[in-house]
Design an enzyme around this catalytic site. Structure first.
Site, PDB file in Angstrom:
ATOM      1  CE1 TYR A 171      -3.875   2.293   0.728  1.00 49.29           C
ATOM      2  CE2 TYR A 171      -2.537   3.127   2.536  1.00 49.29           C
ATOM      3  CZ  TYR A 171      -3.641   3.230   1.711  1.00 49.29           C
ATOM      4  OH  TYR A 171      -4.514   4.284   1.885  1.00 49.29           O
ATOM      5  CE  LYS A 183      -3.700   5.061  -1.523  1.00 47.98           C
ATOM      6  NZ  LYS A 183      -4.675   5.547  -2.527  1.00 47.98           N
TER       7      LYS A 183
END
Length: 294
Positions: free
Chosen positions: A153, A157
């Site tokens: 993640y 991001k």
């Protein structure tokens, strides 16, 4: 007053949480909204229409290029333009890196990074032809600062910032402004992670006003807007002035000068990667007495 009358906005992952809040916020200020989600999109459309707005639901998987293309075609067929793209869709597959299956790593990258890239790529020629576009990418504190158990993640991001920086440069001529939101919100993705008292404070509605500004006509570009609980801040990437190691270019010299190398005094942002190259080349040329017409 910020309004979006006669504008068309696509919000991905808009069936719940932040995306739903963004979609409702855009519609309340006059935008025609495309509610993209694999579920619950119809419910959001019903809420928008009940309030007097216009919306359409499209259940496209943002990591699937064909489905994204078909979604954009459907929007153009119905409303003829696309002014705003809010890239919000995302998933979690949390696990420490040692225990993570690379398929889960890849899946998160595909949805967050490739999903955002596919959506941007699909609307890009439309916005260029219009001479107008507003794109918001969604990062997070995990991407900017890291978070235990979220290597996939966080990597996805963090990539939003690089994508924003380049699309900002390539879109400026056509008034396509590209920004990144780094939200901390109470959503299905943060349940069980944050205490209940914090969840009550970090409602998506406290973040959406920042998105509406980033999607407005007077929006900035190339800005990382952090938001949560009604607080808004800007994250900046800067580079220290650094130290030129002219004669003794060794790892020991790097260690000896580390305090000066990391000194934040005079740190500044750079316009692009070429600006960094120019900075280093000019400094080296000056030290060596080399004429460099640059």
């Amino acid at each position: 007053m910020i309004r979006f009358d006669d504008q068309v906005a696509i919000v991905t992952g808009a069936g719940a949480g932040l995306g739903r809040s963004h979609a409702l916020g855009l519609a309340a200020r006059g935008a025609k909204v495309v509610v993209n989600d694999m579920s619950q999109a119809d419910d959001v459309v019903t809420d928008i229409e009940a309030a007097g707005g216009q919306a359409m639901a499209i259940a496209a998987d943002v990591s699937n290029g064909t489905e994204v293309f078909d979604m954009v075609e459907a929007v153009i067929d119905r409303w003829g333009r696309i002014d705003i793209l809010i890239n919000n869709a995302g998933i979690l597959r949390d696990k420490t890196f040692a225990k993570m299956d690379m398929l889960d790593f890849t899946k998160v990258i595909m949805v967050h990074l490739m999903g955002s890239a596919r959506c941007c790529h699909a609307v890009w020629p439309i916005m260029r032809k219009q001479g107008y576009g507003r794109i918001v990418l969604t990062s997070s504190g995990s991407g900017l600062y890291g978070n235990f158990g979220q290597s996939n993640y966080a990597a996805a991001k963090a990539a939003m910032v690089g994508l924003m920086n380049t699309l900002h440069l390539e879109g400026a001529r056509d008034d396509i402004r590209v920004n990144t939101l780094a939200p901390t919100a109470a959503t299905a993705m943060t349940q069980g992670v944050l205490p209940n008292a914090a969840l009550d404070l970090l409602r998506p509605e406290t973040i959406t006003p920042g998105v509406l500004y980033l999607a407005s006509r007077d929006a900035p570009s190339r800005t990382i807007l952090a938001a949560g609980g009604g607080t808004f801040a800007v994250t900046r990437i800067t580079e220290t002035q650094g130290v030129l190691l002219d004669e003794d270019v060794t790892p020991e010299a790097v260690a000896d000068h580390w305090a000066a190398i990391t000194d934040p005094s005079g740190a500044e942002p750079l316009e692009n990667a070429f600006a960094q190259t120019r900075k280093y080349a000019l400094r080296a040329a000056k030290a060596k007495g080399v004429a460099l017409d640059w």
